[in-house]
Design a protein around this motif. Structure first.
Motif, mmCIF file in Angstrom:
data_model
loop_
_atom_site.group_PDB
_atom_site.id
_atom_site.type_symbol
_atom_site.label_atom_id
_atom_site.label_comp_id
_atom_site.label_asym_id
_atom_site.label_seq_id
_atom_site.Cartn_x
_atom_site.Cartn_y
_atom_site.Cartn_z
ATOM 1 N N ASP A 147 23.640 -46.210 -60.788
ATOM 2 C CA ASP A 147 22.921 -47.301 -61.471
ATOM 3 C C ASP A 147 23.513 -48.655 -61.044
ATOM 4 N N ASP A 186 23.109 -51.499 -62.121
ATOM 5 C CA ASP A 186 23.381 -52.418 -63.232
ATOM 6 C C ASP A 186 24.712 -52.111 -63.934
ATOM 7 N N VAL A 187 25.345 -50.984 -63.590
ATOM 8 C CA VAL A 187 26.615 -50.602 -64.233
ATOM 9 C C VAL A 187 27.783 -51.055 -63.351
ATOM 10 N N ASP A 188 28.698 -51.837 -63.950
ATOM 11 C CA ASP A 188 29.855 -52.332 -63.190
ATOM 12 C C ASP A 188 31.083 -51.469 -63.378
ATOM 13 N N VAL A 200 24.734 -63.011 -63.331
ATOM 14 C CA VAL A 200 25.431 -61.720 -63.399
ATOM 15 C C VAL A 200 25.959 -61.494 -64.817
ATOM 16 N N SER A 201 25.691 -60.328 -65.365
ATOM 17 C CA SER A 201 26.160 -59.998 -66.712
ATOM 18 C C SER A 201 26.916 -58.673 -66.662
ATOM 19 N N ARG A 235 29.532 -57.491 -56.068
ATOM 20 C CA ARG A 235 28.542 -58.433 -55.517
ATOM 21 C C ARG A 235 29.144 -59.342 -54.456
ATOM 22 N N ARG A 269 28.784 -55.175 -67.084
ATOM 23 C CA ARG A 269 28.433 -54.071 -67.998
ATOM 24 C C ARG A 269 29.402 -52.905 -67.823
ATOM 25 N N ARG A 282 28.544 -56.598 -71.640
ATOM 26 C CA ARG A 282 27.655 -55.578 -72.195
ATOM 27 C C ARG A 282 28.353 -54.220 -72.115
ATOM 28 N N LYS A 329 33.772 -48.765 -59.387
ATOM 29 C CA LYS A 329 33.479 -48.911 -60.823
ATOM 30 C C LYS A 329 34.616 -48.346 -61.680
ATOM 31 N N ALA A 383 32.525 -56.422 -61.602
ATOM 32 C CA ALA A 383 31.208 -57.069 -61.495
ATOM 33 C C ALA A 383 31.204 -58.061 -60.335
#
Ligand code: NAD
Length: 306
Positions: free
Chosen positions: A88, A90-92, A31-32, A304, A34, A63, A117, A300
């Motif tokens: 999206d 991928d956007v946290d 997990v990265s 999850r 963002r 990120r 978010k 993030a």
């Protein structure tokens, strides 16, 4: 001066270090985190804040990206950008930099951000959760102040806390956090009668009025903890000389830039009475971005179920 100086910069550095550790741990799970920042228009101060947020993210391995819309951007364009970032996976975190240029209504767009978010903690869902004492994204400045008080060992249970200011971003969430920690909380504002007397009841006084040096020694009970949130540009050389007599560094800064940043507290006078105090700069300021980094990593994780 008798008050202990509460070093916000040191606490902010500790928070950033903790966040960097969480980012490394999340990387091990693939997990990265963002963060995406939306900036509308070209307000110079907002540009500086957005730049500082991006830099701080990079330093801890988060990120981040910036979406700069033109000052004349329409409501539909902004709403569709928020919808795209909400969708999206991928956007946290999504941060809408305030203030928005007229005629855009900031409130209406903050309401569009997915509460999961909402790393600024301004969405009504997160505001409601905070007031119910349930896990929520807490606005960054008050969250940082609470951590500063905790690390300084300030006892909150049963303490008399006075918050000077009732804004959505500082005063109200600060009061909710202090209440959740069992302080007896009073919130003051422009129509509070006999403001100095009410403030003088405080064991913990948080000043967030946006008025340079409003809080004088007459507002402070001996030994109280005073947190100064205010950041006010002061250009009046006579006032600066009165507030900071003999402070040649300040005088030089004022001469060079044409202004100096003064808190809501008359620092030198209050430091003689208070038990502990935050300076401006170097007190609350650095905590705000640290809180944003923490909220982004938390988002993030939570998204999850981690
Ligand atoms: P705001 O203008 O939205 O709210 C100010 C509040 O203070 C209002 O509720 C108002 O009723 C009250 N107030 C103003 N003048 C008063 C007076 N004379 N007597 C009693 N009450 C008074 O401001 P804000 O966004 O909450 O910010 C407050 C200050 O904190 C500003 O100086 C701002 O720049 C600073 N700030 C600093 C940080 C940081 O990171 N250090 C973050 C946010 C805000």
């Amino acid at each position: 001066m008798s008050a202990t100086i509460l070093d916000g910069a040191a606490v902010a550095a500790a928070i950033r270090e903790r966040v960097a550790g969480e980012v490394r741990e999340l990387a091990g799970r693939g997990v990265s985190p963002r963060l995406e920042v939306i900036l509308v228009g070209d307000d110079p101060a907002s540009r500086v804040y957005v730049g500082a947020k991006g830099k701080a993210c990079a330093q801890v391995g988060i990120r981040s990206g910036t979406h700069n819309l033109a000052a004349g951007a329409g409501a539909a364009e902004l709403a569709s950008l928020i919808a795209r970032l909400n969708a999206d996976p991928d956007v946290d975190g999504i941060l809408l930099q305030m203030p928005l240029p007229k005629p855009l209504d900031g409130r209406a767009f903050l309401d569009l951000i997915d509460p999961a978010k909402d790393v600024d903690g301004f969405h009504p869902t997160n505001v409601g959760l905070l007031h119910q004492g349930r896990p929520a994204f807490v606005p960054c400045t008050p969250a940082g102040i609470l951590e500063l008080l905790d690390r300084a060992g300030v006892a909150l249970t049963g303490a008399r806390a006075v918050v000077l200011g009732r804004s959505e971003i500082v005063g109200k969430p600060m009061a909710a956090l202090l209440l959740a920690r069992h302080a007896t909380v009073t919130v003051c504002h422009t129509r509070t009668a006999d403001l100095p007397a009410v403030c003088r009841e405080a064991d913990v006084l948080v000043a967030a009025a946006g008025r340079a040096a409003l809080v004088t020694a007459a507002f402070v009970k001996p030994g109280a903890v005073v947190v100064d949130v205010g950041v006010n540009r002061v250009e009046d050389a006579a006032l600066v000389a009165r507030l900071y007599p003999g402070d040649t560094e300040r005088a030089a800064g004022l001469a060079k830039r044409g202004y100096t940043l003064v808190g809501d507290v008359d620092f030198n006078a209050v430091a003689r009475v208070a038990g502990a105090i935050t300076p401006v700069p170097g007190g609350v300021g650095p905590l705000t971005i640290a809180g944003l980094l923490q909220n982004t990593v938390t988002a993030a994780r939570r998204r999850r179920g981690l």
